[in-house]
Write a protein that holds these residues in place. Structure first.
Motif, PDB file in Angstrom:
ATOM      1  N   ALA A  13       0.842  -1.196   0.000  1.00  0.00           N
ATOM      2  CA  ALA A  13       0.000   0.000   0.000  1.00  0.00           C
ATOM      3  C   ALA A  13       0.877   1.245   0.000  1.00  0.00           C
ATOM      4  CB  ALA A  13      -0.907   0.001   1.229  1.00  0.00           C
ATOM      5  N   TRP A  14       0.623   2.129  -0.975  1.00  0.00           N
ATOM      6  CA  TRP A  14       1.303   3.424  -1.043  1.00  0.00           C
ATOM      7  C   TRP A  14       0.219   4.461  -1.289  1.00  0.00           C
ATOM      8  CZ3 TRP A  14       6.796   3.740  -0.844  1.00  0.00           C
ATOM      9  CH2 TRP A  14       7.449   2.503  -0.871  1.00  0.00           C
ATOM     10  N   THR A  15      -0.216   5.148  -0.233  1.00  0.00           N
ATOM     11  CA  THR A  15      -1.320   6.091  -0.372  1.00  0.00           C
ATOM     12  C   THR A  15      -0.846   7.517  -0.112  1.00  0.00           C
ATOM     13  OG1 THR A  15      -2.062   5.933   1.937  1.00  0.00           O
ATOM     14  CG2 THR A  15      -2.967   4.324   0.363  1.00  0.00           C
ATOM     15  N   PHE A  16      -1.576   8.463  -0.721  1.00  0.00           N
ATOM     16  CA  PHE A  16      -1.270   9.884  -0.612  1.00  0.00           C
ATOM     17  C   PHE A  16      -2.510  10.611  -0.089  1.00  0.00           C
ATOM     18  CE2 PHE A  16       0.892   7.991  -4.245  1.00  0.00           C
ATOM     19  CZ  PHE A  16       2.232   8.305  -4.009  1.00  0.00           C
ATOM     20  N   ALA A  17      -2.345  11.395   0.984  1.00  0.00           N
ATOM     21  CA  ALA A  17      -3.430  12.245   1.498  1.00  0.00           C
ATOM     22  C   ALA A  17      -4.650  11.452   1.925  1.00  0.00           C
ATOM     23  CB  ALA A  17      -3.827  13.297   0.461  1.00  0.00           C
ATOM     24  N   ALA A  18      -4.454  10.234   2.396  1.00  0.00           N
ATOM     25  CA  ALA A  18      -5.601   9.419   2.811  1.00  0.00           C
ATOM     26  C   ALA A  18      -6.167   9.915   4.133  1.00  0.00           C
ATOM     27  CB  ALA A  18      -5.193   7.961   2.938  1.00  0.00           C
ATOM     28  N   PRO A  19      -7.486   9.998   4.248  1.00  0.00           N
ATOM     29  CA  PRO A  19      -8.098  10.302   5.546  1.00  0.00           C
ATOM     30  C   PRO A  19      -8.027   9.078   6.453  1.00  0.00           C
ATOM     31  CG  PRO A  19      -9.780   9.822   3.924  1.00  0.00           C
ATOM     32  CD  PRO A  19      -8.472   9.801   3.186  1.00  0.00           C
ATOM     33  N   LYS A  20      -8.461   9.239   7.698  1.00  0.00           N
ATOM     34  CA  LYS A  20      -8.631   8.090   8.583  1.00  0.00           C
ATOM     35  C   LYS A  20      -9.762   7.232   8.027  1.00  0.00           C
ATOM     36  CE  LYS A  20      -7.466  11.070  12.485  1.00  0.00           C
ATOM     37  NZ  LYS A  20      -7.998  11.725  13.699  1.00  0.00           N
ATOM     38  N   VAL A  21      -9.602   5.940   8.058  1.00  0.00           N
ATOM     39  CA  VAL A  21     -10.564   5.040   7.409  1.00  0.00           C
ATOM     40  C   VAL A  21     -11.464   4.353   8.419  1.00  0.00           C
ATOM     41  CG1 VAL A  21     -10.796   2.991   5.938  1.00  0.00           C
ATOM     42  CG2 VAL A  21      -9.013   4.698   5.465  1.00  0.00           C
ATOM     43  N   GLY A  22     -10.902   3.938   9.556  1.00  0.00           N
ATOM     44  CA  GLY A  22     -11.684   3.168  10.503  1.00  0.00           C
ATOM     45  C   GLY A  22     -11.242   3.369  11.933  1.00  0.00           C
ATOM     46  N   ASP A  23     -11.798   2.550  12.813  1.00  0.00           N
ATOM     47  CA  ASP A  23     -11.514   2.683  14.237  1.00  0.00           C
ATOM     48  C   ASP A  23     -10.213   1.962  14.592  1.00  0.00           C
ATOM     49  OD1 ASP A  23     -12.184  -0.037  14.250  1.00  0.00           O
ATOM     50  OD2 ASP A  23     -14.048   0.242  15.376  1.00  0.00           O
ATOM     51  N   ALA A  24      -9.908   1.935  15.897  1.00  0.00           N
ATOM     52  CA  ALA A  24      -8.661   1.320  16.351  1.00  0.00           C
ATOM     53  C   ALA A  24      -8.614  -0.164  16.022  1.00  0.00           C
ATOM     54  CB  ALA A  24      -8.494   1.544  17.858  1.00  0.00           C
ATOM     55  N   ASN A  25      -9.756  -0.838  16.081  1.00  0.00           N
ATOM     56  CA  ASN A  25      -9.788  -2.259  15.747  1.00  0.00           C
ATOM     57  C   ASN A  25      -9.474  -2.486  14.269  1.00  0.00           C
ATOM     58  OD1 ASN A  25     -10.440  -3.114  18.348  1.00  0.00           O
ATOM     59  ND2 ASN A  25     -12.641  -2.844  17.986  1.00  0.00           N
ATOM     60  N   PHE A  26     -10.035  -1.615  13.403  1.00  0.00           N
ATOM     61  CA  PHE A  26      -9.706  -1.732  11.981  1.00  0.00           C
ATOM     62  C   PHE A  26      -8.226  -1.468  11.761  1.00  0.00           C
ATOM     63  CE2 PHE A  26      -8.784   0.360   7.953  1.00  0.00           C
ATOM     64  CZ  PHE A  26      -9.157  -0.641   7.069  1.00  0.00           C
ATOM     65  N   ALA A  27      -7.696  -0.412  12.372  1.00  0.00           N
ATOM     66  CA  ALA A  27      -6.290  -0.072  12.180  1.00  0.00           C
ATOM     67  C   ALA A  27      -5.380  -1.203  12.643  1.00  0.00           C
ATOM     68  CB  ALA A  27      -5.963   1.217  12.917  1.00  0.00           C
ATOM     69  N   ALA A  28      -5.727  -1.822  13.759  1.00  0.00           N
ATOM     70  CA  ALA A  28      -4.915  -2.932  14.269  1.00  0.00           C
ATOM     71  C   ALA A  28      -4.989  -4.142  13.345  1.00  0.00           C
ATOM     72  CB  ALA A  28      -5.368  -3.307  15.676  1.00  0.00           C
ATOM     73  N   ARG A  29      -6.180  -4.451  12.867  1.00  0.00           N
ATOM     74  CA  ARG A  29      -6.341  -5.608  11.961  1.00  0.00           C
ATOM     75  C   ARG A  29      -5.614  -5.348  10.650  1.00  0.00           C
ATOM     76  NH1 ARG A  29      -6.170 -10.382  10.642  1.00  0.00           N
ATOM     77  NH2 ARG A  29      -7.976 -11.491   9.791  1.00  0.00           N
ATOM     78  N   TYR A  30      -5.694  -4.128  10.154  1.00  0.00           N
ATOM     79  CA  TYR A  30      -4.970  -3.760   8.949  1.00  0.00           C
ATOM     80  C   TYR A  30      -3.468  -3.956   9.163  1.00  0.00           C
ATOM     81  CZ  TYR A  30      -3.056  -0.864   5.206  1.00  0.00           C
ATOM     82  OH  TYR A  30      -2.330  -0.409   4.127  1.00  0.00           O
ATOM     83  N   GLY A  31      -2.983  -3.555  10.332  1.00  0.00           N
ATOM     84  CA  GLY A  31      -1.569  -3.723  10.633  1.00  0.00           C
ATOM     85  C   GLY A  31      -1.143  -5.172  10.640  1.00  0.00           C
ATOM     86  N   GLU A  32      -2.024  -6.062  11.081  1.00  0.00           N
ATOM     87  CA  GLU A  32      -1.725  -7.493  11.062  1.00  0.00           C
ATOM     88  C   GLU A  32      -1.666  -8.040   9.640  1.00  0.00           C
ATOM     89  OE1 GLU A  32      -4.166  -8.465  15.217  1.00  0.00           O
ATOM     90  OE2 GLU A  32      -4.890  -9.200  13.300  1.00  0.00           O
ATOM     91  N   LEU A  33      -2.503  -7.496   8.771  1.00  0.00           N
ATOM     92  CA  LEU A  33      -2.636  -8.035   7.415  1.00  0.00           C
ATOM     93  C   LEU A  33      -1.645  -7.438   6.429  1.00  0.00           C
ATOM     94  CD1 LEU A  33      -6.530  -7.926   7.210  1.00  0.00           C
ATOM     95  CD2 LEU A  33      -5.135 -10.013   7.232  1.00  0.00           C
ATOM     96  N   SER A  34      -1.290  -6.181   6.612  1.00  0.00           N
ATOM     97  CA  SER A  34      -0.489  -5.489   5.618  1.00  0.00           C
ATOM     98  C   SER A  34       0.982  -5.873   5.732  1.00  0.00           C
ATOM     99  CB  SER A  34      -0.650  -3.967   5.754  1.00  0.00           C
ATOM    100  OG  SER A  34      -0.199  -3.532   7.027  1.00  0.00           O
ATOM    101  N   THR A  35       1.682  -5.769   4.612  1.00  0.00           N
ATOM    102  CA  THR A  35       3.120  -6.023   4.599  1.00  0.00           C
ATOM    103  C   THR A  35       3.813  -4.667   4.467  1.00  0.00           C
ATOM    104  OG1 THR A  35       2.935  -6.488   2.222  1.00  0.00           O
ATOM    105  CG2 THR A  35       2.919  -8.371   3.712  1.00  0.00           C
ATOM    106  N   VAL A  36       4.094  -4.239   3.249  1.00  0.00           N
ATOM    107  CA  VAL A  36       4.601  -2.889   3.015  1.00  0.00           C
ATOM    108  C   VAL A  36       3.416  -1.941   2.986  1.00  0.00           C
ATOM    109  CG1 VAL A  36       5.834  -1.375   1.415  1.00  0.00           C
ATOM    110  CG2 VAL A  36       6.574  -3.755   1.718  1.00  0.00           C
ATOM    111  N   SER A  37       3.407  -0.928   3.846  1.00  0.00           N
ATOM    112  CA  SER A  37       2.288   0.010   3.900  1.00  0.00           C
ATOM    113  C   SER A  37       2.820   1.386   4.258  1.00  0.00           C
ATOM    114  CB  SER A  37       1.249  -0.438   4.936  1.00  0.00           C
ATOM    115  OG  SER A  37       0.196   0.499   5.031  1.00  0.00           O
ATOM    116  N   TRP A  38       2.704   2.324   3.315  1.00  0.00           N
ATOM    117  CA  TRP A  38       3.125   3.700   3.546  1.00  0.00           C
ATOM    118  C   TRP A  38       1.965   4.637   3.275  1.00  0.00           C
ATOM    119  CZ3 TRP A  38       7.218   4.729   6.250  1.00  0.00           C
ATOM    120  CH2 TRP A  38       8.295   3.834   6.244  1.00  0.00           C
ATOM    121  N   ARG A  39       1.604   5.392   4.316  1.00  0.00           N
ATOM    122  CA  ARG A  39       0.536   6.373   4.250  1.00  0.00           C
ATOM    123  C   ARG A  39       1.198   7.746   4.272  1.00  0.00           C
ATOM    124  NH1 ARG A  39      -1.283   9.110   8.244  1.00  0.00           N
ATOM    125  NH2 ARG A  39      -0.382   7.662   9.756  1.00  0.00           N
ATOM    126  N   ILE A  40       1.340   8.347   3.099  1.00  0.00           N
ATOM    127  CA  ILE A  40       2.071   9.598   2.960  1.00  0.00           C
ATOM    128  C   ILE A  40       1.104  10.757   3.165  1.00  0.00           C
ATOM    129  CG2 ILE A  40       3.484  10.972   1.376  1.00  0.00           C
ATOM    130  CD1 ILE A  40       3.928   8.056  -0.017  1.00  0.00           C
TER     131      ILE A  40
END
Length: 261
Positions: free
Chosen positions: A171-198
């Motif tokens: 994931a390489w995103t630019f100007a992304a808003p917040k997408v979800g709650d803490a549970n979503f963010a944590a689950r995303y962190g478990e699933l993602s490999t390379v992830s840069w939110r610029i």
């Protein structure tokens, strides 16, 4: 791994290609061809419906090419008044596509749920991510990139693909808003490999949704730029994809003349 700003800037032209295609032919949901970075071929087009209930519109594409070969999914940001309405629907709702996926902003999910894909210029629609997944080679690196609303949609897509299709999208995103709650963010962190939110620290969009209960949390991993060091201040300049790309790679990107100091 550390951020490679040149690599990050290199994905920006794919997002720009999605914007350019939409603005050049807003009524064409499934172009047979489009202008892409050199060496890449169009594999699938991506459509979504806004909350107005209109017919599907072009939101992005899957392309493949380069040396070594990679696959790139690129999603544009908000381009119509109806899409701005989607952006402002922030009630948290379950992200049922992913087990333990927490809750995400209703407007982003409503758009995501309408995703369809098509073979370029051909009839026949595949609802959801099925047509997209069928066209992805799991042996070839997959990049998912987007700007603004496209960054939010890219975040949902990365979680969905990683959870349900044994893919490892970057994931390489630019100007992304917040997408979800803490549970979503944590689950995303478990699933993602390379992830840069610029994000640009003077761009308001990455700070949304504004949430008095602080339910919404950013996903990993943030990389900040500060456009005030090289561009004049305006909301448009602070949020512009071009401003982001110049901040990452001033040697290879030309800053829009309207935003130069």
């Amino acid at each position: 791994m550390p951020m490679d700003t040149a690599v990050a800037a290199g994905w920006g032209p794919f997002v720009q290609a999605a914007y350019d295609q939409f603005f050049a032919a807003p009524g064409v949901a499934n172009p047979a061809s489009m202008s892409l970075p050199a060496g890449y071929s169009l594999v699938r087009t991506i459509q979504m419906n806004d909350l107005s209930g209109s017919t599907p519109v072009f939101f992005g594409f899957l392309a493949a090419g380069g040396t070594p070969t990679v696959q790139v999914i690129a999603l544009r940001g908000t381009a119509t008044a109806a899409e701005w309405v989607d952006d402002l629907h922030w009630a948290p709702v379950p992200f049922a596509q992913v087990s333990g996926g927490g809750r995400v902003a209703e407007g982003f999910l409503d758009l995501y749920d309408t995703m369809s894909t098509m073979r370029p210029g051909e009839p026949g629609v595949s609802a959801g991510t099925r047509g997209l997944v069928s066209a992805i080679d799991p042996a070839v690196p997959l990049i998912v990139t987007g700007h603004s609303l496209g960054g939010a949609l890219s975040t949902l897509l990365v979680a969905d693909l990683a959870a349900n299709d044994a893919l490892k999208p970057q994931a390489w995103t630019f100007a992304a808003p917040k997408v979800g709650d803490a549970n979503f963010a944590a689950r995303y962190g478990e699933l993602s490999t390379v992830s840069w939110r610029i994000y640009n620290i003077v761009d308001p969009v990455p700070y949304f949704p504004l949430d008095p209960l602080d339910d919404y949390q950013h996903v990993n991993t943030g990389y900040a730029i500060d456009s005030l060091t090289y561009a004049r201040w305006s909301l448009g300049c602070a949020h512009s994809l071009d401003t982001y790309l110049y901040g990452l790679s001033p040697a290879t990107v030309t800053l829009d003349a309207a935003c130069r100091k």
